[in-house]
Design an enzyme around this catalytic site. Structure first.
Site, PDB file in Angstrom:
ATOM      1  N   ASP A  74       0.856  -1.045  -0.017  1.00 37.77           N
ATOM      2  CA  ASP A  74      -0.112   0.016   0.008  1.00 37.77           C
ATOM      3  C   ASP A  74       0.905   1.262   0.033  1.00 37.77           C
ATOM      4  O   ASP A  74       1.939   1.172   0.634  1.00 37.77           O
ATOM      5  CB  ASP A  74      -0.988  -0.049   1.066  1.00 37.77           C
ATOM      6  N   ASN A 122       1.164   3.614  -2.760  1.00 38.57           N
ATOM      7  CA  ASN A 122       1.692   3.901  -4.196  1.00 38.57           C
ATOM      8  C   ASN A 122       0.968   5.393  -4.721  1.00 38.57           C
ATOM      9  O   ASN A 122       1.886   6.267  -5.145  1.00 38.57           O
ATOM     10  CB  ASN A 122       1.292   2.923  -5.333  1.00 38.57           C
ATOM     11  N   HIS A 163       2.114   3.510  -9.094  1.00 39.60           N
ATOM     12  CA  HIS A 163       1.971   2.116  -9.380  1.00 39.60           C
ATOM     13  C   HIS A 163       3.126   1.532 -10.160  1.00 39.60           C
ATOM     14  O   HIS A 163       3.530   0.305  -9.645  1.00 39.60           O
ATOM     15  CB  HIS A 163       0.579   1.770 -10.045  1.00 39.60           C
ATOM     16  N   SER A 213      -7.489  -5.539  -4.757  1.00 39.34           N
ATOM     17  CA  SER A 213      -8.559  -5.976  -3.892  1.00 39.34           C
ATOM     18  C   SER A 213      -9.837  -6.153  -4.782  1.00 39.34           C
ATOM     19  O   SER A 213     -10.033  -5.223  -5.595  1.00 39.34           O
ATOM     20  CB  SER A 213      -8.550  -5.216  -2.518  1.00 39.34           C
ATOM     21  N   ASN A 268     -11.069  -2.683  -4.804  1.00 42.32           N
ATOM     22  CA  ASN A 268     -10.330  -1.749  -5.790  1.00 42.32           C
ATOM     23  C   ASN A 268     -11.178  -1.372  -7.141  1.00 42.32           C
ATOM     24  O   ASN A 268     -10.665  -0.430  -7.849  1.00 42.32           O
ATOM     25  CB  ASN A 268      -8.963  -2.109  -6.068  1.00 42.32           C
ATOM     26  N   TRP A 269     -12.007  -2.310  -7.421  1.00 37.29           N
ATOM     27  CA  TRP A 269     -12.884  -1.887  -8.489  1.00 37.29           C
ATOM     28  C   TRP A 269     -13.748  -0.790  -8.349  1.00 37.29           C
ATOM     29  O   TRP A 269     -14.080  -0.229  -9.562  1.00 37.29           O
ATOM     30  CB  TRP A 269     -13.853  -3.154  -8.907  1.00 37.29           C
ATOM     31  N   ARG A 319       2.141  -4.883   6.079  1.00 35.32           N
ATOM     32  CA  ARG A 319       1.374  -3.873   5.499  1.00 35.32           C
ATOM     33  C   ARG A 319       2.418  -2.430   5.477  1.00 35.32           C
ATOM     34  O   ARG A 319       2.738  -2.056   6.490  1.00 35.32           O
ATOM     35  CB  ARG A 319       0.358  -3.350   5.994  1.00 35.32           C
ATOM     36  N   LEU A 332      -6.351  -4.539   7.681  1.00 33.73           N
ATOM     37  CA  LEU A 332      -6.181  -5.789   6.867  1.00 33.73           C
ATOM     38  C   LEU A 332      -6.953  -5.581   5.488  1.00 33.73           C
ATOM     39  O   LEU A 332      -6.564  -6.266   4.583  1.00 33.73           O
ATOM     40  CB  LEU A 332      -6.559  -6.967   7.635  1.00 33.73           C
ATOM     41  N   SER A 333      -7.913  -4.766   5.474  1.00 29.19           N
ATOM     42  CA  SER A 333      -8.680  -4.213   4.282  1.00 29.19           C
ATOM     43  C   SER A 333      -8.751  -5.640   3.451  1.00 29.19           C
ATOM     44  O   SER A 333      -8.554  -5.673   2.286  1.00 29.19           O
ATOM     45  CB  SER A 333      -7.702  -3.469   3.493  1.00 29.19           C
ATOM     46  N   GLU A 363       1.649 -13.105  12.348  1.00 30.58           N
ATOM     47  CA  GLU A 363       2.325 -11.786  13.215  1.00 30.58           C
ATOM     48  C   GLU A 363       2.041 -10.827  12.029  1.00 30.58           C
ATOM     49  O   GLU A 363       2.128 -10.838  10.911  1.00 30.58           O
ATOM     50  CB  GLU A 363       3.568 -12.043  13.243  1.00 30.58           C
TER      51      GLU A 363
END
Ligand code: IPE
Ligand code: IPE
Ligand code: MG
Length: 251
Positions: free
Chosen positions: A29, A31, A46, A74, A77-78, A197, A204-205, A216
């Site tokens: 994550d 970009n 990206h 994800s 993300n659409w 992340r 956690l999206s 962890e």
């Protein structure tokens, strides 16, 4: 590492720290913020992110970690503007075309997790080709989570289990955790030991919600395009300091 190996159960920490991670999963994550900080379009972020993917695969392979899952797109993300979605899917096709031969040469087996039917046929064909071309590779397993959402995945598994019960091939009363896992897209794979992340977000999206039950979690402030060997080493060092208990008593 053979799929379906029953020995892939988590080990609790010993006195020397936890066993090294067998599976690392990364939520790549930041970009957009990386690009914005430079006055560049998000697409440039990206593209820089794709370079970080190359570095990360190298670093993971060098560390002898045999499973890597990268969250690249994800199911949510659409919802982004069409031009950004187009940019991302174009970059994905380009990346696979450019990297496939080298990945394969290095013994990487590529798998796609997620709903690939939502991609246009050309991208889908590229994803299928990557999986087919690397089918026999065993040195490292690279999962690309694309159009992936953990809730979708778990709902699909529940549907498949319900169908098996309706067909009479599954006894509903005998549906254990182990049996349910066979319906997930990660069937037979070890659970992630470590989820990293980047970008400073601490969530956690919708990533590997089932599989990360005892992972962890490491949240780094670095933006994904700036992630490199030093950050990776730092995360491994932090992981080595963690005490994994899996609900048991401390050692
Ligand atoms: C991660 O970077 C890439 C994808 C989610 C596809 P972002 O595009 O989310 O970047 P930020 O979070 O807006 O900085
Ligand atoms: C998560 O990042 C998905 C990927 C990195 C592919 P997002 O940028 O989409 O997550 P949110 O919207 O900040 O939760
Ligand atoms: Mg983001």
């Amino acid at each position: 590492m053979a799929l379906g190996n029953p020995d892939l159960k988590p080990l609790a920490s010993g006195p020397a720290g936890p066993a090294p991670p067998q599976h690392i999963a990364v939520i790549m994550d930041g970009n957009g913020r990386w690009a914005a900080a430079r006055g560049l379009p998000r697409a440039a972020g990206h593209r820089a992110g794709a370079q970080a993917v190359r570095r990360t695969i190298e670093a993971v392979m060098e560390a002898g970690v045999t499973w890597l899952t990268l969250y690249a797109f994800s199911s949510e993300n659409w919802r982004r503007p069409a031009d950004e979605v187009l940019e991302l899917t174009g970059l994905l096709r380009h990346y696979i075309r450019q990297e496939l031969a080298e990945l394969s040469r290095q013994g990487v087996r590529v798998r796609v997790l997620g709903d690939r039917t939502r991609f246009e046929p050309e991208t889908r064909a590229e994803l299928d080709r990557a999986e087919r071309a690397t089918l026999g590779n065993t040195r490292m397993n690279l999962n690309m989570a694309l159009s992936y959402g953990a809730r979708d995945e778990i709902a699909a598994a529940a549907r498949a289990a319900a169908q098996a019960a309706a067909d009479g091939t599954l006894d509903p009363a005998a549906l254990t955790v182990e049996k349910f896992e066979r319906f997930l897209s990660t069937a037979g794979m070890p659970d992630p030991d470590l989820v990293i992340r980047t970008s400073g977000e601490r969530r956690l999206s919708n990533f590997l919600l089932w599989q990360s039950a005892y992972a962890e979690l490491i949240f780094l402030d670095v933006l994904w395009p700036d992630f490199g060997q030093a950050e990776f080493n730092g995360a491994l060092a932090e992981f080595a300091r963690r005490e994994r208990r899996f609900g048991a008593r401390p050692a």
